[in-house]
Write a protein that holds these residues in place. Structure first.
Motif, PDB file in Angstrom:
ATOM      1  N   PRO A 163       2.633   6.333   1.504  1.00 16.39           N
ATOM      2  CA  PRO A 163       2.982   7.618   0.874  1.00 16.39           C
ATOM      3  C   PRO A 163       4.460   7.750   0.536  1.00 16.39           C
ATOM      4  N   CYS A 182      -3.543  10.783   0.367  1.00 11.44           N
ATOM      5  CA  CYS A 182      -3.382  10.134  -0.939  1.00 11.44           C
ATOM      6  C   CYS A 182      -3.620   8.627  -0.812  1.00 11.44           C
ATOM      7  N   THR A 183      -3.110   8.054   0.266  1.00 12.24           N
ATOM      8  CA  THR A 183      -3.351   6.638   0.521  1.00 12.24           C
ATOM      9  C   THR A 183      -4.839   6.359   0.649  1.00 12.24           C
ATOM     10  N   ARG A 239      -0.879  19.718  -8.043  1.00 11.64           N
ATOM     11  CA  ARG A 239      -0.441  18.503  -7.368  1.00 11.64           C
ATOM     12  C   ARG A 239      -0.786  18.493  -5.875  1.00 11.64           C
ATOM     13  N   THR A 284       4.214  11.693  -6.388  1.00 12.84           N
ATOM     14  CA  THR A 284       3.138  12.647  -6.106  1.00 12.84           C
ATOM     15  C   THR A 284       1.939  11.834  -5.635  1.00 12.84           C
ATOM     16  N   CYS A 285       0.823  12.495  -5.390  1.00  7.34           N
ATOM     17  CA  CYS A 285      -0.346  11.800  -4.849  1.00  7.34           C
ATOM     18  C   CYS A 285      -0.838  10.677  -5.759  1.00  7.34           C
ATOM     19  N   GLN A 329      -0.593   2.409  -6.967  1.00  8.11           N
ATOM     20  CA  GLN A 329      -0.815   3.752  -7.480  1.00  8.11           C
ATOM     21  C   GLN A 329      -1.359   3.676  -8.874  1.00  8.11           C
ATOM     22  N   ASP A 388      -0.224  17.062  -2.080  1.00  2.91           N
ATOM     23  CA  ASP A 388       0.940  16.627  -1.316  1.00  2.91           C
ATOM     24  C   ASP A 388       0.876  15.130  -1.056  1.00  2.91           C
ATOM     25  N   ARG A 389       2.052  14.532  -0.942  1.00  4.16           N
ATOM     26  CA  ARG A 389       2.142  13.097  -0.656  1.00  4.16           C
ATOM     27  C   ARG A 389       1.903  12.868   0.837  1.00  4.16           C
ATOM     28  N   LEU A 393       5.428   7.087  -3.054  1.00  2.84           N
ATOM     29  CA  LEU A 393       4.844   7.945  -4.074  1.00  2.84           C
ATOM     30  C   LEU A 393       5.770   9.092  -4.443  1.00  2.84           C
TER      31      LEU A 393
END
Length: 302
Positions: free
Chosen positions: A156, A88-89, A81, A161-162, A5, A83-84, A159
Motif C-alpha cells: 500500500p 487495496c492490496t 476513492r 490511491t487504491c 497496480q 483509502d490506501r 500506491l
C-alpha cells in the motif's frame, strides 16, 4: 499473480478515460455475473454427468466468478476513492490471481482437448476427474505462491490511491519476466499449437454421419473462438506491462498515453471473464442435451 497496480495516473494528472473505463466495468460485472452463474447452475444441476473436462471448466468458471465479484469495488473507487490500505492490496491480488488462474486453466483445457482428440486411446488411462482436480489445484498454488513471492510489488505504501501506483514504483525485472513468460508467452504459444492441431485433426477425420459433422463443426467453432478471445483479451495487457516498464524513466507528463492505454488494456482483459463463459455455456448445454437424448433413446429401445 498480482499486478503492482492497475493505473499509472497521479492526483494531478488523472486520466480522462478513467471514469469511462470504470463505467465500462458495470456491464462486464452484470453480464459476467449472469453468464458465470448460469454456467455454474448447469454444472451443479448435472453433477452426475461430470467428466474431467467439466472439472477444468468448473475451475475456469470459479476463477471468472471470483474476479467478477470484486469489480464493484473498482467501479466504486472511480467515483469515491478508497483509502490506501491492505484491503487495496487484497483487491489487486484477487483480481490478478483469478485472471492468471483463468489463463492457465484455459491453457490446461487446450492441452487436454488436443491430447483427447490426437491420442484418444493412449491418454484415456490418465484423463480422469482426479487428475483434472490435481492440475487445477496446482494452478491455484502456483499463482498464489507467485503472488506471495512478489508481495512487495503491491504494498500500500507504493500506491497513490487504491488503484493508482506512484511514479517511482515499477515492476521488478524478475516479476516482469514471470508475468510475460509464464503468464502470457508460454500459454499463448501452447494455445495456438494445441488449437491449430486440434482443428487440423478434426478436419482430417472422415465423418460417419451428419450428426458427427455438426458436432465437429461446433468443436472447431469453440476452439477457434477461444483462441481469438484469448489473444484479443490478453495480448494488450501484457504489452502494457512491458511499455510501463520501458517508460519508467520518462518524465511523468510523457506517461499519459501509457496510462490511458493501460486502463483500456486492463478493461479488455477483464471482458474475458464473460466472453469465455458464452462458448462454454453453449458447449455444456449441447453436451447435456446430447446425453439426455441418448438416455431417452436407450430407454425407448429397452
Amino acid at each position: 499473480m498480482s499486478s503492482p497496480q492497475v493505473a499509472m495516473c497521479n492526483n494531478n494528472n488523472t486520466c480522462e478515460v478513467e471514469i469511462l473505463q470504470a463505467v465500462g466495468y458495470l456491464p462486464v460485472f452484470l453480464v459476467g455475473l449472469l453468464l458465470n452463474m448460469a454456467v455454474l447452475r448447469v454444472f451443479l444441476a448435472k453433477r452426475a454427468m461430470w467428466t474431467d473436462t467439466h472439472v477444468y471448466m468448473l475451475n475456469l468458471a470459479a476463477a471468472n466468478c471470483s474476479l467478477v465479484f470484486f469489480l464493484p469495488f473498482r467501479i466504486y473507487n472511480a467515483f469515491h476513492r478508497l483509502d490506501r490500505t491492505h484491503f487495496c492490496t487484497f483487491l489487486i491480488s484477487t483480481h490478478y490471481i483469478n485472471m492468471y488462474a483463468s489463463i492457465l486453466t484455459v491453457t490446461a483445457i487446450s492441452i487436454h482437448r488436443y491430447l483427447a482428440v490426437k491420442y484418444p486411446f493412449h491418454t484415456r488411462t490418465w484423463r480422469s476427474k482426479k487428475v483434472a482436480a490435481v492440475v487445477c489445484g496446482t494452478i491455484w498454488v502456483t499463482v498464489v505462491t507467485i503472488c506471495a513471492v512478489f508481495r512487495k510489488d503491491k504494498d500500500p505504501r507504493k500506491l497513490i490511491t487504491c488503484y493508482e501506483v506512484s511514479q517511482e514504483s515499477t515492476l521488478s525485472v524478475e516479476f516482469l519476466v514471470v508475468l510475460e513468460v509464464l503468464g502470457y508467452l508460454l500459454p499463448v504459444l501452447i494455445l495456438v499449437f494445441c488449437s491449430t492441431q486440434t482443428i487440423r485433426v478434426l478436419m482430417k477425420e472422415k465423418d460417419e454421419d451428419e450428426g458427427t459433422t455438426v458436432e465437429k463443426r461446433n468443436i472447431i467453432g469453440i476452439v477457434t473462438a477461444n483462441l481469438i478471445v484469448f489473444v484479443v483479451c490478453y495480448t494488450p495487457i501484457h504489452l502494457g506491462f512491458l511499455l510501463r516498464f520501458l517508460f519508467k524513466k520518462i518524465k511523468w507528463e510523457s506517461l499519459k498515453l501509457v496510462c490511458d492505454f493501460w486502463l483500456v488494456c486492463e478493461w479488455i482483459a477483464t471482458t474475458n471473464c464473460f466472453l469465455d463463459s458464452i462458448s462454454y455455456y453453449f458447449m455444456l448445454k449441447q453436451f447435456y442435451f446430447e446425453n439426455s437424448r441418448s438416455a431417452v433413446n436407450t430407454h425407448d429401445r429397452q
